[in-house]
Design a protein around this motif. Structure first.
Motif, PDB file in Angstrom:
ATOM      1  N   VAL A 214       0.900  -1.256   0.035  1.00 55.30           N
ATOM      2  CA  VAL A 214       0.100  -0.134   0.027  1.00 55.30           C
ATOM      3  C   VAL A 214       1.057   1.232  -0.023  1.00 55.30           C
ATOM      4  O   VAL A 214       0.565   2.325  -0.624  1.00 55.30           O
ATOM      5  CB  VAL A 214      -0.936   0.130   1.197  1.00 55.30           C
ATOM      6  CG1 VAL A 214      -1.697   1.431   1.410  1.00 55.30           C
ATOM      7  CG2 VAL A 214      -1.984  -1.174   0.958  1.00 55.30           C
ATOM      8  N   ALA A 215       1.753   1.318   0.862  1.00 53.58           N
ATOM      9  CA  ALA A 215       2.803   2.351   0.965  1.00 53.58           C
ATOM     10  C   ALA A 215       3.499   2.800  -0.609  1.00 53.58           C
ATOM     11  O   ALA A 215       3.738   3.741  -1.041  1.00 53.58           O
ATOM     12  CB  ALA A 215       3.805   2.115   2.243  1.00 53.58           C
ATOM     13  N   ALA A 216       4.059   1.502  -1.099  1.00 51.18           N
ATOM     14  CA  ALA A 216       4.452   1.501  -2.404  1.00 51.18           C
ATOM     15  C   ALA A 216       3.748   2.338  -3.457  1.00 51.18           C
ATOM     16  O   ALA A 216       4.166   3.231  -4.341  1.00 51.18           O
ATOM     17  CB  ALA A 216       5.116   0.384  -2.603  1.00 51.18           C
ATOM     18  N   LEU A 217       2.414   1.629  -3.526  1.00 55.42           N
ATOM     19  CA  LEU A 217       1.481   2.383  -4.520  1.00 55.42           C
ATOM     20  C   LEU A 217       1.117   3.660  -4.299  1.00 55.42           C
ATOM     21  O   LEU A 217       0.944   4.289  -5.147  1.00 55.42           O
ATOM     22  CB  LEU A 217       0.031   1.432  -4.272  1.00 55.42           C
ATOM     23  CG  LEU A 217       0.103  -0.110  -4.957  1.00 55.42           C
ATOM     24  CD1 LEU A 217      -1.210  -0.832  -4.633  1.00 55.42           C
ATOM     25  CD2 LEU A 217       0.397   0.038  -6.435  1.00 55.42           C
ATOM     26  N   LYS A 218       0.946   4.054  -2.814  1.00 52.35           N
ATOM     27  CA  LYS A 218       0.706   5.571  -2.789  1.00 52.35           C
ATOM     28  C   LYS A 218       1.986   6.368  -3.085  1.00 52.35           C
ATOM     29  O   LYS A 218       1.860   7.562  -3.741  1.00 52.35           O
ATOM     30  CB  LYS A 218       0.653   5.862  -1.078  1.00 52.35           C
ATOM     31  CG  LYS A 218      -0.797   5.178  -0.454  1.00 52.35           C
ATOM     32  CD  LYS A 218      -0.923   5.398   0.915  1.00 52.35           C
ATOM     33  CE  LYS A 218      -2.182   4.728   1.229  1.00 52.35           C
ATOM     34  NZ  LYS A 218      -2.244   4.940   2.914  1.00 52.35           N
ATOM     35  N   CYS A 219       3.358   5.769  -2.767  1.00 52.75           N
ATOM     36  CA  CYS A 219       4.418   6.500  -3.272  1.00 52.75           C
ATOM     37  C   CYS A 219       4.419   6.691  -4.861  1.00 52.75           C
ATOM     38  O   CYS A 219       4.766   7.695  -5.459  1.00 52.75           O
ATOM     39  CB  CYS A 219       5.872   5.942  -2.881  1.00 52.75           C
ATOM     40  SG  CYS A 219       5.945   6.174  -1.033  1.00 52.75           S
ATOM     41  N   ALA A 220       4.063   5.695  -5.674  1.00 59.65           N
ATOM     42  CA  ALA A 220       3.903   5.785  -6.999  1.00 59.65           C
ATOM     43  C   ALA A 220       3.051   6.831  -7.385  1.00 59.65           C
ATOM     44  O   ALA A 220       3.086   7.494  -8.323  1.00 59.65           O
ATOM     45  CB  ALA A 220       3.574   4.323  -7.530  1.00 59.65           C
ATOM     46  N   VAL A 221       1.937   7.004  -6.839  1.00 61.33           N
ATOM     47  CA  VAL A 221       1.007   7.935  -7.028  1.00 61.33           C
ATOM     48  C   VAL A 221       1.379   9.315  -6.917  1.00 61.33           C
ATOM     49  O   VAL A 221       1.063  10.251  -7.354  1.00 61.33           O
ATOM     50  CB  VAL A 221      -0.370   7.646  -6.534  1.00 61.33           C
ATOM     51  CG1 VAL A 221      -1.541   8.786  -6.689  1.00 61.33           C
ATOM     52  CG2 VAL A 221      -1.117   6.451  -6.847  1.00 61.33           C
ATOM     53  N   VAL A 222       2.225   9.389  -5.904  1.00 59.74           N
ATOM     54  CA  VAL A 222       3.152  10.871  -5.865  1.00 59.74           C
ATOM     55  C   VAL A 222       4.094  10.999  -6.813  1.00 59.74           C
ATOM     56  O   VAL A 222       4.230  12.176  -7.304  1.00 59.74           O
ATOM     57  CB  VAL A 222       3.596  10.629  -4.227  1.00 59.74           C
ATOM     58  CG1 VAL A 222       4.628  11.875  -3.927  1.00 59.74           C
ATOM     59  CG2 VAL A 222       2.547  10.821  -3.232  1.00 59.74           C
ATOM     60  N   ILE A 223       4.957  10.060  -7.027  1.00 56.41           N
ATOM     61  CA  ILE A 223       6.065  10.313  -7.842  1.00 56.41           C
ATOM     62  C   ILE A 223       5.804  10.296  -9.332  1.00 56.41           C
ATOM     63  O   ILE A 223       6.289  11.482  -9.998  1.00 56.41           O
ATOM     64  CB  ILE A 223       7.160   9.120  -7.576  1.00 56.41           C
ATOM     65  CG1 ILE A 223       7.702   9.043  -6.102  1.00 56.41           C
ATOM     66  CG2 ILE A 223       8.110   9.087  -8.812  1.00 56.41           C
ATOM     67  CD1 ILE A 223       8.471   7.683  -5.752  1.00 56.41           C
ATOM     68  N   ILE A 224       4.931   9.818  -9.813  1.00 58.93           N
ATOM     69  CA  ILE A 224       4.734   9.711 -11.271  1.00 58.93           C
ATOM     70  C   ILE A 224       4.283  11.188 -11.733  1.00 58.93           C
ATOM     71  O   ILE A 224       4.676  11.482 -12.806  1.00 58.93           O
ATOM     72  CB  ILE A 224       3.752   8.667 -11.638  1.00 58.93           C
ATOM     73  CG1 ILE A 224       4.085   7.249 -11.511  1.00 58.93           C
ATOM     74  CG2 ILE A 224       3.142   8.814 -13.012  1.00 58.93           C
ATOM     75  CD1 ILE A 224       3.411   5.887 -11.483  1.00 58.93           C
ATOM     76  N   PRO A 225       3.139  11.647 -11.110  1.00 57.35           N
ATOM     77  CA  PRO A 225       2.704  12.985 -11.596  1.00 57.35           C
ATOM     78  C   PRO A 225       4.274  13.984 -11.317  1.00 57.35           C
ATOM     79  O   PRO A 225       4.128  14.946 -12.190  1.00 57.35           O
ATOM     80  CB  PRO A 225       1.512  13.526 -10.733  1.00 57.35           C
ATOM     81  CG  PRO A 225       0.966  12.391 -10.235  1.00 57.35           C
ATOM     82  CD  PRO A 225       2.188  11.061 -10.164  1.00 57.35           C
ATOM     83  N   LEU A 226       4.677  13.910 -10.138  1.00 62.67           N
ATOM     84  CA  LEU A 226       5.940  14.822 -10.114  1.00 62.67           C
ATOM     85  C   LEU A 226       6.767  14.613 -11.078  1.00 62.67           C
ATOM     86  O   LEU A 226       7.295  15.602 -11.730  1.00 62.67           O
ATOM     87  CB  LEU A 226       6.435  14.416  -8.745  1.00 62.67           C
ATOM     88  CG  LEU A 226       5.965  15.169  -7.495  1.00 62.67           C
ATOM     89  CD1 LEU A 226       6.523  14.672  -6.358  1.00 62.67           C
ATOM     90  CD2 LEU A 226       5.962  16.615  -7.638  1.00 62.67           C
ATOM     91  N   ALA A 227       7.289  13.414 -11.363  1.00 57.86           N
ATOM     92  CA  ALA A 227       8.088  12.961 -12.453  1.00 57.86           C
ATOM     93  C   ALA A 227       7.659  13.577 -13.882  1.00 57.86           C
ATOM     94  O   ALA A 227       8.564  14.135 -14.828  1.00 57.86           O
ATOM     95  CB  ALA A 227       8.503  11.579 -12.951  1.00 57.86           C
ATOM     96  N   ALA A 228       6.404  13.424 -14.199  1.00 59.59           N
ATOM     97  CA  ALA A 228       5.776  13.749 -15.367  1.00 59.59           C
ATOM     98  C   ALA A 228       5.864  15.200 -15.499  1.00 59.59           C
ATOM     99  O   ALA A 228       6.053  15.952 -16.728  1.00 59.59           O
ATOM    100  CB  ALA A 228       4.721  13.207 -15.601  1.00 59.59           C
TER     101      ALA A 228
END
Length: 165
Positions: free
Chosen positions: A61-75
């Motif tokens: 769950v923590a990893a998925l939440k981090c992905a939802v944070v990181i992907i828009p920031l990176a994009a």
């Protein structure tokens, strides 16, 4: 007079909310228990009776939440391969987070206010956690993410029009 918030500022606000959520998931995964009852008694029971399984699930769950944070920031910072797919993912995440947070906050407030009365009662500590902490934080995360995406789209359209002139 300060200007309007930028895409990066909205996305950073969303990242703070998302990483707060992810941080608590990871904290609980590693055995922490502070505020766990505000999620629900089921979470306390799972952590006590099946700590390894609960911990592994919370790491995911923590990893998925981090992905939802990181992907828009990176994009938002640099073009990623298939930018349309990443923006669609981010828009979907913003809609789900906003809708989930809003709906669950409202339901929790209605339950706490006595407007809705669940059959069999309810877990007051968890309801307070969902009404005033976890679900409003999901709502803020989604709203800030959506605002960042909207601002970024507007800014990209404006730059494209300026280049055509």
């Amino acid at each position: 007079m300060p200007g309007r918030p930028t895409e990066a500022q909205f996305l950073m606000g969303a990242a703070v909310a998302g990483l707060t959520h992810a941080g608590f998931s990871l904290y609980w995964a590693l055995g922490g228990r502070w505020l766990l009852p505000t999620v629900g008694q089921w979470a306390v029971t799972a952590a006590r009776e099946a700590p390894v399984t609960a911990g592994l699930l919370l790491i995911v769950v923590a990893a998925l939440k981090c992905a939802v944070v990181i992907i828009p920031l990176a994009a938002g910072r640099r073009p990623l391969p298939r930018p349309g797919a990443w923006r669609a993912f981010a828009w979907l995440a913003a809609a789900v987070l906003t809708g989930y947070g809003a709906l669950n906050s409202i339901v929790a407030w209605l339950v706490l206010g006595g407007v809705l009365r669940p059959e069999g009662g309810y877990d007051r500590e968890a309801m307070i956690g969902h009404a005033y902490l976890w679900d409003p934080l999901f709502l803020a995360w989604g709203a800030l993410l959506g605002a960042g995406l909207l601002t970024g789209s507007r800014d990209r359209r404006k730059r494209a029009l300026d280049r055509q002139r």
